[in-house]
Design a protein around this motif. Structure first.
Motif, PDB file in Angstrom:
ATOM      1  N   ALA A  95     -10.999  13.739  -0.657  1.00 13.02           N
ATOM      2  CA  ALA A  95     -10.368  13.712  -1.977  1.00 13.02           C
ATOM      3  C   ALA A  95      -9.158  12.782  -1.976  1.00 13.02           C
ATOM      4  O   ALA A  95      -8.975  11.956  -2.884  1.00 13.02           O
ATOM      5  CB  ALA A  95      -9.961  15.128  -2.390  1.00 13.02           C
ATOM      6  N   LEU A  96      -8.332  12.891  -0.926  1.00 13.37           N
ATOM      7  CA  LEU A  96      -7.124  12.064  -0.831  1.00 13.37           C
ATOM      8  C   LEU A  96      -7.495  10.586  -0.664  1.00 13.37           C
ATOM      9  O   LEU A  96      -6.870   9.697  -1.246  1.00 13.37           O
ATOM     10  CB  LEU A  96      -6.285  12.539   0.360  1.00 13.37           C
ATOM     11  N   TYR A  97      -8.535  10.347   0.132  1.00 10.16           N
ATOM     12  CA  TYR A  97      -9.002   8.973   0.362  1.00 10.16           C
ATOM     13  C   TYR A  97      -9.449   8.340  -0.960  1.00 10.16           C
ATOM     14  O   TYR A  97      -9.105   7.205  -1.277  1.00 10.16           O
ATOM     15  CB  TYR A  97     -10.139   8.999   1.380  1.00 10.16           C
ATOM     16  N   LYS A  98     -10.233   9.117  -1.736  1.00 10.21           N
ATOM     17  CA  LYS A  98     -10.694   8.617  -3.030  1.00 10.21           C
ATOM     18  C   LYS A  98      -9.518   8.347  -3.963  1.00 10.21           C
ATOM     19  O   LYS A  98      -9.492   7.360  -4.689  1.00 10.21           O
ATOM     20  CB  LYS A  98     -11.649   9.634  -3.680  1.00 10.21           C
ATOM     21  N   PHE A  99      -8.542   9.257  -3.912  1.00  7.40           N
ATOM     22  CA  PHE A  99      -7.353   9.123  -4.755  1.00  7.40           C
ATOM     23  C   PHE A  99      -6.617   7.821  -4.444  1.00  7.40           C
ATOM     24  O   PHE A  99      -6.306   7.032  -5.343  1.00  7.40           O
ATOM     25  CB  PHE A  99      -6.435  10.333  -4.533  1.00  7.40           C
ATOM     26  N   PHE A 100      -6.361   7.564  -3.156  1.00  8.48           N
ATOM     27  CA  PHE A 100      -5.627   6.358  -2.777  1.00  8.48           C
ATOM     28  C   PHE A 100      -6.425   5.100  -3.095  1.00  8.48           C
ATOM     29  O   PHE A 100      -5.871   4.072  -3.462  1.00  8.48           O
ATOM     30  CB  PHE A 100      -5.267   6.391  -1.287  1.00  8.48           C
ATOM     31  N   LYS A 101      -7.738   5.175  -2.947  1.00  5.41           N
ATOM     32  CA  LYS A 101      -8.587   4.019  -3.235  1.00  5.41           C
ATOM     33  C   LYS A 101      -8.563   3.684  -4.725  1.00  5.41           C
ATOM     34  O   LYS A 101      -8.506   2.534  -5.129  1.00  5.41           O
ATOM     35  CB  LYS A 101     -10.021   4.315  -2.794  1.00  5.41           C
ATOM     36  N   LYS A 102      -8.597   4.730  -5.517  1.00  7.50           N
ATOM     37  CA  LYS A 102      -8.665   4.548  -6.965  1.00  7.50           C
ATOM     38  C   LYS A 102      -7.356   3.984  -7.515  1.00  7.50           C
ATOM     39  O   LYS A 102      -7.353   3.159  -8.421  1.00  7.50           O
ATOM     40  CB  LYS A 102      -8.979   5.900  -7.609  1.00  7.50           C
ATOM     41  N   TYR A 103      -6.233   4.460  -6.954  1.00  2.00           N
ATOM     42  CA  TYR A 103      -4.932   4.083  -7.521  1.00  2.00           C
ATOM     43  C   TYR A 103      -4.158   3.108  -6.648  1.00  2.00           C
ATOM     44  O   TYR A 103      -2.946   3.024  -6.727  1.00  2.00           O
ATOM     45  CB  TYR A 103      -4.098   5.335  -7.779  1.00  2.00           C
ATOM     46  N   LYS A 104      -4.865   2.356  -5.787  1.00  2.00           N
ATOM     47  CA  LYS A 104      -4.135   1.499  -4.855  1.00  2.00           C
ATOM     48  C   LYS A 104      -3.411   0.351  -5.554  1.00  2.00           C
ATOM     49  O   LYS A 104      -2.563  -0.305  -4.971  1.00  2.00           O
ATOM     50  CB  LYS A 104      -5.065   0.970  -3.767  1.00  2.00           C
ATOM     51  N   ASN A 105      -3.751   0.104  -6.829  1.00  2.00           N
ATOM     52  CA  ASN A 105      -3.053  -0.967  -7.557  1.00  2.00           C
ATOM     53  C   ASN A 105      -1.719  -0.513  -8.133  1.00  2.00           C
ATOM     54  O   ASN A 105      -0.928  -1.325  -8.590  1.00  2.00           O
ATOM     55  CB  ASN A 105      -3.942  -1.492  -8.683  1.00  2.00           C
ATOM     56  N   ILE A 106      -1.482   0.788  -8.132  1.00  2.75           N
ATOM     57  CA  ILE A 106      -0.192   1.283  -8.606  1.00  2.75           C
ATOM     58  C   ILE A 106       0.793   1.229  -7.441  1.00  2.75           C
ATOM     59  O   ILE A 106       0.531   1.772  -6.366  1.00  2.75           O
ATOM     60  CB  ILE A 106      -0.323   2.724  -9.138  1.00  2.75           C
ATOM     61  N   ASP A 107       1.927   0.539  -7.676  1.00  2.00           N
ATOM     62  CA  ASP A 107       2.895   0.289  -6.603  1.00  2.00           C
ATOM     63  C   ASP A 107       3.314   1.523  -5.829  1.00  2.00           C
ATOM     64  O   ASP A 107       3.278   1.553  -4.607  1.00  2.00           O
ATOM     65  CB  ASP A 107       4.151  -0.380  -7.185  1.00  2.00           C
ATOM     66  N   SER A 108       3.724   2.563  -6.563  1.00  3.61           N
ATOM     67  CA  SER A 108       4.299   3.712  -5.867  1.00  3.61           C
ATOM     68  C   SER A 108       3.247   4.417  -5.017  1.00  3.61           C
ATOM     69  O   SER A 108       3.539   4.887  -3.919  1.00  3.61           O
ATOM     70  CB  SER A 108       4.926   4.689  -6.870  1.00  3.61           C
ATOM     71  N   ILE A 109       1.988   4.459  -5.482  1.00  4.84           N
ATOM     72  CA  ILE A 109       0.927   5.116  -4.712  1.00  4.84           C
ATOM     73  C   ILE A 109       0.596   4.311  -3.461  1.00  4.84           C
ATOM     74  O   ILE A 109       0.464   4.852  -2.365  1.00  4.84           O
ATOM     75  CB  ILE A 109      -0.338   5.287  -5.590  1.00  4.84           C
ATOM     76  N   ALA A 110       0.496   2.974  -3.620  1.00  4.13           N
ATOM     77  CA  ALA A 110       0.229   2.121  -2.467  1.00  4.13           C
ATOM     78  C   ALA A 110       1.341   2.262  -1.437  1.00  4.13           C
ATOM     79  O   ALA A 110       1.100   2.295  -0.227  1.00  4.13           O
ATOM     80  CB  ALA A 110       0.094   0.671  -2.906  1.00  4.13           C
ATOM     81  N   ASN A 111       2.571   2.365  -1.938  1.00  5.04           N
ATOM     82  CA  ASN A 111       3.715   2.475  -1.040  1.00  5.04           C
ATOM     83  C   ASN A 111       3.737   3.813  -0.301  1.00  5.04           C
ATOM     84  O   ASN A 111       4.123   3.880   0.860  1.00  5.04           O
ATOM     85  CB  ASN A 111       5.017   2.279  -1.830  1.00  5.04           C
ATOM     86  N   VAL A 112       3.303   4.881  -0.975  1.00  4.72           N
ATOM     87  CA  VAL A 112       3.237   6.190  -0.308  1.00  4.72           C
ATOM     88  C   VAL A 112       2.237   6.126   0.853  1.00  4.72           C
ATOM     89  O   VAL A 112       2.504   6.617   1.952  1.00  4.72           O
ATOM     90  CB  VAL A 112       2.840   7.305  -1.303  1.00  4.72           C
ATOM     91  N   LEU A 113       1.098   5.467   0.624  1.00  4.66           N
ATOM     92  CA  LEU A 113       0.113   5.350   1.700  1.00  4.66           C
ATOM     93  C   LEU A 113       0.695   4.569   2.880  1.00  4.66           C
ATOM     94  O   LEU A 113       0.499   4.933   4.035  1.00  4.66           O
ATOM     95  CB  LEU A 113      -1.164   4.674   1.180  1.00  4.66           C
ATOM     96  N   LYS A 114       1.455   3.499   2.559  1.00  5.32           N
ATOM     97  CA  LYS A 114       2.116   2.740   3.627  1.00  5.32           C
ATOM     98  C   LYS A 114       3.100   3.628   4.395  1.00  5.32           C
ATOM     99  O   LYS A 114       3.207   3.552   5.613  1.00  5.32           O
ATOM    100  CB  LYS A 114       2.854   1.531   3.059  1.00  5.32           C
ATOM    101  N   GLY A 115       3.825   4.452   3.641  1.00  5.53           N
ATOM    102  CA  GLY A 115       4.789   5.356   4.276  1.00  5.53           C
ATOM    103  C   GLY A 115       4.095   6.371   5.166  1.00  5.53           C
ATOM    104  O   GLY A 115       4.563   6.669   6.267  1.00  5.53           O
ATOM    105  N   LEU A 116       2.966   6.902   4.692  1.00  7.65           N
ATOM    106  CA  LEU A 116       2.213   7.862   5.501  1.00  7.65           C
ATOM    107  C   LEU A 116       1.707   7.203   6.781  1.00  7.65           C
ATOM    108  O   LEU A 116       1.722   7.809   7.855  1.00  7.65           O
ATOM    109  CB  LEU A 116       1.023   8.424   4.708  1.00  7.65           C
ATOM    110  N   THR A 117       1.272   5.936   6.657  1.00  7.22           N
ATOM    111  CA  THR A 117       0.821   5.214   7.848  1.00  7.22           C
ATOM    112  C   THR A 117       1.974   5.051   8.833  1.00  7.22           C
ATOM    113  O   THR A 117       1.817   5.278  10.033  1.00  7.22           O
ATOM    114  CB  THR A 117       0.258   3.829   7.461  1.00  7.22           C
ATOM    115  N   ALA A 118       3.151   4.666   8.299  1.00  3.15           N
ATOM    116  CA  ALA A 118       4.315   4.477   9.160  1.00  3.15           C
ATOM    117  C   ALA A 118       4.687   5.781   9.864  1.00  3.15           C
ATOM    118  O   ALA A 118       4.936   5.809  11.076  1.00  3.15           O
ATOM    119  CB  ALA A 118       5.493   3.945   8.353  1.00  3.15           C
ATOM    120  N   SER A 119       4.693   6.890   9.122  1.00  6.95           N
ATOM    121  CA  SER A 119       5.099   8.130   9.783  1.00  6.95           C
ATOM    122  C   SER A 119       3.986   8.630  10.704  1.00  6.95           C
ATOM    123  O   SER A 119       4.261   9.298  11.697  1.00  6.95           O
ATOM    124  CB  SER A 119       5.530   9.198   8.774  1.00  6.95           C
ATOM    125  N   SER A 120       2.726   8.262  10.408  1.00  6.10           N
ATOM    126  CA  SER A 120       1.666   8.669  11.324  1.00  6.10           C
ATOM    127  C   SER A 120       1.795   7.947  12.668  1.00  6.10           C
ATOM    128  O   SER A 120       1.447   8.499  13.713  1.00  6.10           O
ATOM    129  CB  SER A 120       0.282   8.492  10.689  1.00  6.10           C
TER     130      SER A 120
END
Lengths: 186, 191
Positions: A95-120
């Motif tokens: 569900a989360l993967y689909k969410f990020f894929k769908k909204y990856k063009n929205i800045d704040s959502i793309a940035n949250v994914l980047k942040g999650l990658t950094a903290s991972s």
């Protein structure tokens, strides 16, 4: 029989739902349910299953689920408990993967994914450090009193890392080779 | 078309099964192994996609090894792929544990098994450190101060102070939202 299979599924579903972060962080969580609440295993058996989990492949929660399920209700129990333990994680992940894929063009959502990658990266580094300590000084805590440096493990670590970075060896090969070295040295 | 999908599913099963059979030393080891197979060898998904999947697998409940396998399966062959990967990942531990549980005392006390595992610990550590170095480089390329600092603070919080991973993940997400908000107010001129 059906009742205990169902109960296994429900209990391990709860464990799966609350085990975030993986690894050693979820040991007390599983203990709470399996040892304290349902008394399916005693403390000794639970410690054994953690040891065996570390000796056999597979995630701790899957191993514990299979072990408890098998003992309580045979193969059906093992399958039910394992299915319960992984169900919520896999559904939420997709569900989360689909969410990020769908909204990856929205800045704040793309940035949250980047942040999650950094903290991972930080979380993986933390897991790596725990294993490094276990391998090299035989303890996962930072206490100095029982500090005993295992020179073989240190050499094995650096040789493996060099082989991985320089020659891009397959991780599975690295693990088989380091296991063989362990067999002859320890 | 159908045949193509069947082929992908068979490949997924074979790969996830073999990765899972070697998931010694915790679920984190599955990430570099999936990367080696699906990014470097088969070139079916990109490095960046795998990093995203690794981040999601860790931010959601459950076993990391299972979550990341399911995401790779889903990405390559939809729900069918997810189920195939899931079964492939779960099968080795179920079979092995079921066998081991029958004579587990002998297994637990075996000096041969523990010697092999002691050696493997160092190998597992090296494989994960290798991944951390590569992931770290990808993060640095973003040239974003917050993203550069995050891994260090997360490491210190989790390893030294034992802060819960869930809490760390939430804080990281919130910080990124705040950063985007501040940037958009300034017209996105830096970062």
């Amino acid at each position: 029989m059906i009742k205990s299979v169902l109960l296994l599924f429900i209990v391990f579903f709860q464990i799966g739902l609350f085990s975030i972060g993986g690894g050693y962080a979820i040991i007390p969580l599983i203990q709470e349910q399996v040892v304290n609440a349902y008394e399916w295993l005693n403390v000794q058996e639970y410690t054994d299953i953690i040891t065996i989990s570390q000796m056999t492949p597979g995630p701790l929660v899957v191993n514990t689920a299979s072990f408890v399920g098998m003992r309580l209700a045979g193969v059906a129990g093992a399958i039910a408990a394992t299915a319960g333990s992984i169900l919520s994680g896999t559904i939420i992940s997709i569900a989360l993967y689909k969410f990020f894929k769908k909204y990856k063009n929205i800045d704040s959502i793309a940035n949250v994914l980047k942040g999650l990658t950094a903290s991972s990266v930080g979380l993986i580094a933390s897991a790596a450090s725990t294993i490094i300590l276990l391998a090299m000084v035989g303890t996962s805590s930072l206490k100095v009193e029982n500090f005993h440096l295992d020179v073989v493990a240190v050499i094995l670590f650096f040789v493996s890392l060099f082989a991985l970075r320089k020659y891009k060896l397959n991780p599975i090969l690295i693990m088989i080779l380091s296991g063989i070295v362990g067999l002859f040295i320890y | 078309m159908r045949l193509q999908k069947l082929k992908v599913c068979l490949l997924l099963f074979r790969m996830t099964f073999s990765v899972s059979a070697f998931t010694f030393g915790g679920g984190y080891i599955a990430i570099p192994m999936m990367r080696k197979n699906f990014v470097h060898k088969l070139k079916l998904i990109s490095e960046q996609e795998l990093l995203d999947m690794a981040a999601i697998a860790q931010s959601t409940p459950g076993a990391i090894a299972v979550n990341i396998a399911v995401l790779v399966g889903y990405r390559l062959a939809g729900i069918t792929g997810a189920i195939v990967s899931c079964v492939g990942t779960v099968l080795p531990p179920i079979v092995i544990i079921s066998v081991v549980s029958m004579f587990y005392q002998a297994f637990r006390d075996s000096t041969i098994v523990s010697a092999i595992l002691k050696g493997m610990e160092a190998g597992v550590a090296a494989v994960i450190v290798d991944l951390v170095i590569d992931m770290g480089q990808v993060i640095l390329k973003e040239k974003n101060l917050l993203l550069t600092l995050l891994p260090f603070f997360v490491f210190i919080a989790n390893f030294i102070f034992n802060v819960n991973a869930l809490f760390i993940i939430l804080i990281s997400a919130i910080l990124c939202v705040i950063q985007t908000y501040i940037k958009s107010k300034q017209g996105g001129t830096f970062g």
